[in-house]
Design a protein around this motif. Structure first.
Motif, PDB file in Angstrom:
ATOM      1  N   SER A 305       0.602  -1.120   0.449  1.00  0.00           N
ATOM      2  CA  SER A 305       0.035   0.394   0.084  1.00  0.00           C
ATOM      3  C   SER A 305       1.003   1.335  -0.110  1.00  0.00           C
ATOM      4  O   SER A 305       0.234   2.158  -0.838  1.00  0.00           O
ATOM      5  CB  SER A 305      -0.771   0.095   1.288  1.00  0.00           C
ATOM      6  OG  SER A 305      -2.031  -1.143   0.880  1.00  0.00           O
ATOM      7  N   HIS A 306       1.856   1.138   1.091  1.00  0.00           N
ATOM      8  CA  HIS A 306       2.715   2.455   1.080  1.00  0.00           C
ATOM      9  C   HIS A 306       3.591   2.291  -0.932  1.00  0.00           C
ATOM     10  O   HIS A 306       4.290   3.402  -1.125  1.00  0.00           O
ATOM     11  CB  HIS A 306       4.382   2.497   2.582  1.00  0.00           C
ATOM     12  CG  HIS A 306       3.296   2.499   2.801  1.00  0.00           C
ATOM     13  ND1 HIS A 306       2.731   4.308   3.214  1.00  0.00           N
ATOM     14  CD2 HIS A 306       3.383   1.829   4.076  1.00  0.00           C
ATOM     15  CE1 HIS A 306       2.390   3.834   4.838  1.00  0.00           C
ATOM     16  NE2 HIS A 306       2.237   3.006   5.115  1.00  0.00           N
ATOM     17  N   ILE A 308       2.779   2.701  -3.783  1.00  0.00           N
ATOM     18  CA  ILE A 308       2.081   2.499  -4.341  1.00  0.00           C
ATOM     19  C   ILE A 308       2.550   4.294  -4.897  1.00  0.00           C
ATOM     20  O   ILE A 308       1.416   4.166  -4.152  1.00  0.00           O
ATOM     21  CB  ILE A 308       1.207   2.259  -5.384  1.00  0.00           C
ATOM     22  CG1 ILE A 308       2.015   0.501  -5.242  1.00  0.00           C
ATOM     23  CG2 ILE A 308       0.535   1.956  -7.072  1.00  0.00           C
ATOM     24  CD1 ILE A 308       0.583  -0.537  -5.850  1.00  0.00           C
ATOM     25  N   ASN A 309       2.674   5.044  -5.977  1.00  0.00           N
ATOM     26  CA  ASN A 309       2.333   6.225  -6.046  1.00  0.00           C
ATOM     27  C   ASN A 309       0.907   5.978  -6.489  1.00  0.00           C
ATOM     28  O   ASN A 309       0.906   6.815  -7.907  1.00  0.00           O
ATOM     29  CB  ASN A 309       3.567   6.936  -6.623  1.00  0.00           C
ATOM     30  CG  ASN A 309       3.435   8.576  -6.659  1.00  0.00           C
ATOM     31  OD1 ASN A 309       2.365   8.828  -6.189  1.00  0.00           O
ATOM     32  ND2 ASN A 309       4.427   9.050  -6.891  1.00  0.00           N
ATOM     33  N   ARG A 310      -0.216   6.534  -6.420  1.00  0.00           N
ATOM     34  CA  ARG A 310      -1.670   6.355  -6.781  1.00  0.00           C
ATOM     35  C   ARG A 310      -1.961   7.430  -7.220  1.00  0.00           C
ATOM     36  O   ARG A 310      -2.195   7.408  -8.195  1.00  0.00           O
ATOM     37  CB  ARG A 310      -2.363   6.121  -5.536  1.00  0.00           C
ATOM     38  CG  ARG A 310      -2.128   4.212  -5.163  1.00  0.00           C
ATOM     39  CD  ARG A 310      -3.426   3.832  -4.221  1.00  0.00           C
ATOM     40  NE  ARG A 310      -3.114   4.017  -2.547  1.00  0.00           N
ATOM     41  CZ  ARG A 310      -4.174   4.288  -1.822  1.00  0.00           C
ATOM     42  NH1 ARG A 310      -4.847   3.735  -1.959  1.00  0.00           N
ATOM     43  NH2 ARG A 310      -3.572   5.170  -0.731  1.00  0.00           N
ATOM     44  N   GLU A 311      -1.480   8.934  -6.230  1.00  0.00           N
ATOM     45  CA  GLU A 311      -2.237  10.254  -6.922  1.00  0.00           C
ATOM     46  C   GLU A 311      -0.877  10.012  -8.346  1.00  0.00           C
ATOM     47  O   GLU A 311      -2.073  10.883  -9.341  1.00  0.00           O
ATOM     48  CB  GLU A 311      -1.403  11.024  -5.745  1.00  0.00           C
ATOM     49  CG  GLU A 311      -1.689  11.274  -4.786  1.00  0.00           C
ATOM     50  CD  GLU A 311      -2.829  11.788  -4.619  1.00  0.00           C
ATOM     51  OE1 GLU A 311      -3.245  11.686  -5.311  1.00  0.00           O
ATOM     52  OE2 GLU A 311      -4.197  11.477  -3.839  1.00  0.00           O
ATOM     53  N   SER A 312      -0.103   9.843  -8.195  1.00  0.00           N
ATOM     54  CA  SER A 312       1.272   9.719  -9.711  1.00  0.00           C
ATOM     55  C   SER A 312       0.196   9.533 -10.660  1.00  0.00           C
ATOM     56  O   SER A 312       0.105   9.480 -12.248  1.00  0.00           O
ATOM     57  CB  SER A 312       1.980   9.824  -9.525  1.00  0.00           C
ATOM     58  OG  SER A 312       2.605   9.944 -10.538  1.00  0.00           O
ATOM     59  N   ASP A 345       0.359   6.151   2.740  1.00  0.00           N
ATOM     60  CA  ASP A 345       0.753   7.932   1.083  1.00  0.00           C
ATOM     61  C   ASP A 345       2.216   6.967   0.846  1.00  0.00           C
ATOM     62  O   ASP A 345       2.154   5.122   0.813  1.00  0.00           O
ATOM     63  CB  ASP A 345       1.450   9.053   2.143  1.00  0.00           C
ATOM     64  CG  ASP A 345       2.394   8.431   3.442  1.00  0.00           C
ATOM     65  OD1 ASP A 345       2.298   7.291   4.029  1.00  0.00           O
ATOM     66  OD2 ASP A 345       3.217   9.572   3.697  1.00  0.00           O
ATOM     67  N   TYR A 346       2.114   7.000  -0.430  1.00  0.00           N
ATOM     68  CA  TYR A 346       3.015   6.610  -0.929  1.00  0.00           C
ATOM     69  C   TYR A 346       4.662   6.869  -0.163  1.00  0.00           C
ATOM     70  O   TYR A 346       5.255   8.116  -0.188  1.00  0.00           O
ATOM     71  CB  TYR A 346       3.254   7.655  -2.170  1.00  0.00           C
ATOM     72  CG  TYR A 346       4.552   6.956  -3.023  1.00  0.00           C
ATOM     73  CD1 TYR A 346       4.817   5.806  -3.369  1.00  0.00           C
ATOM     74  CD2 TYR A 346       5.543   7.780  -3.504  1.00  0.00           C
ATOM     75  CE1 TYR A 346       5.904   5.419  -4.179  1.00  0.00           C
ATOM     76  CE2 TYR A 346       6.641   7.449  -4.832  1.00  0.00           C
ATOM     77  CZ  TYR A 346       6.815   6.244  -4.496  1.00  0.00           C
ATOM     78  OH  TYR A 346       7.377   6.112  -5.630  1.00  0.00           O
ATOM     79  N   ASN A 347       4.881   5.913   0.686  1.00  0.00           N
ATOM     80  CA  ASN A 347       6.162   6.015   0.955  1.00  0.00           C
ATOM     81  C   ASN A 347       6.988   4.523   0.726  1.00  0.00           C
ATOM     82  O   ASN A 347       6.964   3.751   2.120  1.00  0.00           O
ATOM     83  CB  ASN A 347       5.567   5.958   2.665  1.00  0.00           C
ATOM     84  CG  ASN A 347       6.827   6.627   3.644  1.00  0.00           C
ATOM     85  OD1 ASN A 347       8.649   6.089   3.370  1.00  0.00           O
ATOM     86  ND2 ASN A 347       7.161   7.215   4.482  1.00  0.00           N
ATOM     87  N   PRO A 348       7.853   4.840  -0.158  1.00  0.00           N
ATOM     88  CA  PRO A 348       9.180   3.467  -0.153  1.00  0.00           C
ATOM     89  C   PRO A 348       9.944   3.420   0.830  1.00  0.00           C
ATOM     90  O   PRO A 348       9.879   1.702   0.726  1.00  0.00           O
ATOM     91  CB  PRO A 348       9.683   4.193  -2.223  1.00  0.00           C
ATOM     92  CG  PRO A 348       9.512   5.694  -2.300  1.00  0.00           C
ATOM     93  CD  PRO A 348       7.790   5.648  -1.667  1.00  0.00           C
ATOM     94  N   TYR A 384       6.509   0.029  -9.248  1.00  0.00           N
ATOM     95  CA  TYR A 384       6.916   0.933  -7.887  1.00  0.00           C
ATOM     96  C   TYR A 384       6.789  -0.515  -6.939  1.00  0.00           C
ATOM     97  O   TYR A 384       7.387  -0.199  -6.349  1.00  0.00           O
ATOM     98  CB  TYR A 384       5.392   1.351  -7.694  1.00  0.00           C
ATOM     99  CG  TYR A 384       4.808   2.677  -8.243  1.00  0.00           C
ATOM    100  CD1 TYR A 384       5.648   3.692  -7.705  1.00  0.00           C
ATOM    101  CD2 TYR A 384       3.588   3.070  -8.765  1.00  0.00           C
ATOM    102  CE1 TYR A 384       5.846   5.237  -8.526  1.00  0.00           C
ATOM    103  CE2 TYR A 384       3.457   3.786  -9.595  1.00  0.00           C
ATOM    104  CZ  TYR A 384       4.917   5.303  -9.689  1.00  0.00           C
ATOM    105  OH  TYR A 384       4.184   6.123 -10.262  1.00  0.00           O
TER     106      TYR A 384
END
Length: 515
Positions: A305-306, A308-312, A345-348, A384
């Motif tokens: 879940s963290h 993948i940059n879904r907003e992008s 949030d997107y947080n790799p 991602y």
């Protein structure tokens, strides 16, 4: 997957660099004179009967030829009369319907209460094996109160009952359906809608002709265009080539990258409209695909879940106003409480930490199964995941093939989309993926089952909201299902065609006309 499910085709090279037949302006004019609208879809349906497929294409095809008891106005979402002219809510689990007189099926036979009783009592029973049982499991029984009257009893209060009847409750002709059986009906179906089906080949084509006997006052009206030919092709390149060569008048969901190229052509136009469809990533938390599946570990699911940059993805890949739903449902649906959802949030960096804590400091290999097109959308998710150490082998399948594998419990991680049959209530989303007995349930969480049953057993709005909010909280805490983005439909069609798109992702060809 609605009809719920739908896939989108990959694009082709820019139009200017693609070898195409010469565009002849007279071709479209000739087709308009022939009064046949030619449309193309990329996913054939195994059964034209809407009860026996859950693909969006199947819902669209059926909507042109069948009517239900009621109809949902596409502009206002108000429920209006169709095969029923009036209805009364007797109590929280009973509705009485007065049926319309003078309605004919496409074979000329008369519509009556017997057809309604037969249809709804059949599809609501488990032995009917319909594609989406949760659409009808709320029905207890339907009884005849007269030749043009029926009483529908529900197993539990179902506030969205009329929406289900409007969108996924087409009425069969009892005598004909009993005579020809399930397979015979799929080969030669008849309904009461504005178009009648004249030919069905589930692998290649469905043909329609305007039904001049459509009943007076029918909510869909008399179509302006006499015939429709709906063909199925295997890929987006073929589909777009057919449109550019003027062998097709209408397509949808081409790669958004092609919009500027197509819009510049004098013979074509494009249109974009956000729909109620949500792209998702389903994770096998319960281990249906194998007890050693890493997705059975909560920290792995949280890492995904963290990662993948879904907003992008929504902004750059989908575009057109796509957004990331915070909860596993479409934001406008009743009960879709985004505030109750745990957000990732997107947080790799955090994703890599979680993988290490779960026992996978070097990542792992896994299959990512998808039917989602354009392919680069699936490849973006793969990329991602790869960046944080999850080496996903992308396996692209046709919609129907993925559904069969999903139902057999074979998918550790799958990517798809769900359109809720365009029903604006969370009961058309959550139970399909998390409800007890659903073949698509990869969490099998008793607490979620209990909450969904509680939300579905009440007509009180506050009670329903509380139960659904708690279910959303639990689903997102456990990271069972990751909503990726909303879908934005891209339509491309002849400039000689007048076509209007609606947010419920249901093209209404019976409203189209030639300019």
């Amino acid at each position: 997957m609605n009809i719920g499910r739908r896939h989108f085709g990959k694009g082709i090279a820019a139009v200017g660099g693609f070898g195409l037949p010469a565009l002849v302006s007279g071709a479209a004019e000739a087709q308009r004179n022939a009064d046949t609208l030619r449309v193309v879809f990329r996913d054939s349906v195994p059964n034209i009967d809407a009860y026996y497929n859950n693909q969006r294409t199947g819902l669209i095809l059926a909507h042109q030829a069948w009517d239900g008891l009621v109809h949902r106005d596409p502009e206002t979402f108000n429920i209006v009369p169709a095969l029923a002219t009036e209805w009364t809510q007797v109590d929280s689990t009973t509705i009485d319907f007065t049926l319309r007189r003078g309605v004919k099926f496409h074979d000329g036979s008369d519509f009556s209460a017997d057809d309604v009783v037969y249809t709804l009592n059949t599809v609501s029973k488990p032995e009917a094996r319909v594609a989406t049982p949760s659409n009808y499991s709320w029905i207890d029984n339907v009884e005849k109160t007269g030749d043009f009257g029926v009483r529908l009893r529900m197993k539990r209060p179902t506030p969205a009952a009329l929406e289900y009847l409007a969108l996924v409750g087409p009425i069969w002709p009892k005598a004909y359906r009993e005579r020809v059986g399930l397979e015979g009906y799929a080969r030669a179906p008849i309904g009461t809608g504005p178009y009648r089906i004249t030919r069905v080949d589930s692998a290649s084509i469905v043909e329609y002709e305007r039904f001049d006997g459509y009943y007076e006052g029918g909510p869909k009206g008399r179509p302006a265009i006499r015939k429709i030919t709906a063909r199925f092709v295997t890929d987006a390149a073929t589909e777009l080539t057919e449109l550019l060569a003027q062998r097709v008048d209408w397509i949808w969901n081409m790669n958004p990258d092609q919009i500027p190229n197509v819009s510049r052509l004098p013979t074509l136009q494009t249109l974009r409209q956000e729909s109620m469809r949500v792209g998702y990533l389903m994770l096998d938390a319960v281990g249906r695909s194998g007890a050693d599946n890493p997705m059975t570990k909560l920290k792995v699911r949280q890492a995904v879940s963290h990662a993948i940059n879904r907003e992008s993805m929504a902004e750059r890949l989908v575009g057109g106003g796509s957004r990331v739903p915070p909860a596993p449902c479409f934001p406008s649906q009743f009960g879709c409480d985004g505030d109750a959802a745990v957000r990732y949030d997107y947080n790799p960096a955090r994703a890599r930490e979680l993988l290490a804590e779960a026992g996978y400091p070097n990542g792992f290999d896994i299959e990512l199964t998808s039917y989602v097109q354009p392919r680069q959308w699936s490849e973006a998710v793969q990329s991602y995941l790869q960046a944080v150490g999850i080496r996903a082998r992308l396996n692209m399948l046709q919609v129907s093939a993925l559904i069969q594998r999903a139902w057999r419990g074979e998918l550790a991680m799958s990517m798809g989309s769900w359109g809720s049959y365009s029903i604006n209530d969370v009961s058309a989303f959550l139970p399909n993926w998390f409800g007890e007995g659903s073949l698509d349930d990869y969490s099998r969480d008793p607490e979620v089952h209990r909450l969904l049953a509680e939300g579905g057993a009440s007509s009180d709005a506050d009670t329903r909201k509380r139960a659904y909010s708690a279910a959303i909280r639990r689903i997102t805490e456990q990271a069972y299902f990751l909503p990726l983005h909303t879908y934005v439909n891209t339509y491309a069609f002849s400039r000689q065609l007048e076509f209007k798109a609606f947010p419920d992702e249901l093209p209404r060809f019976y409203l189209a006309k030639w300019k």
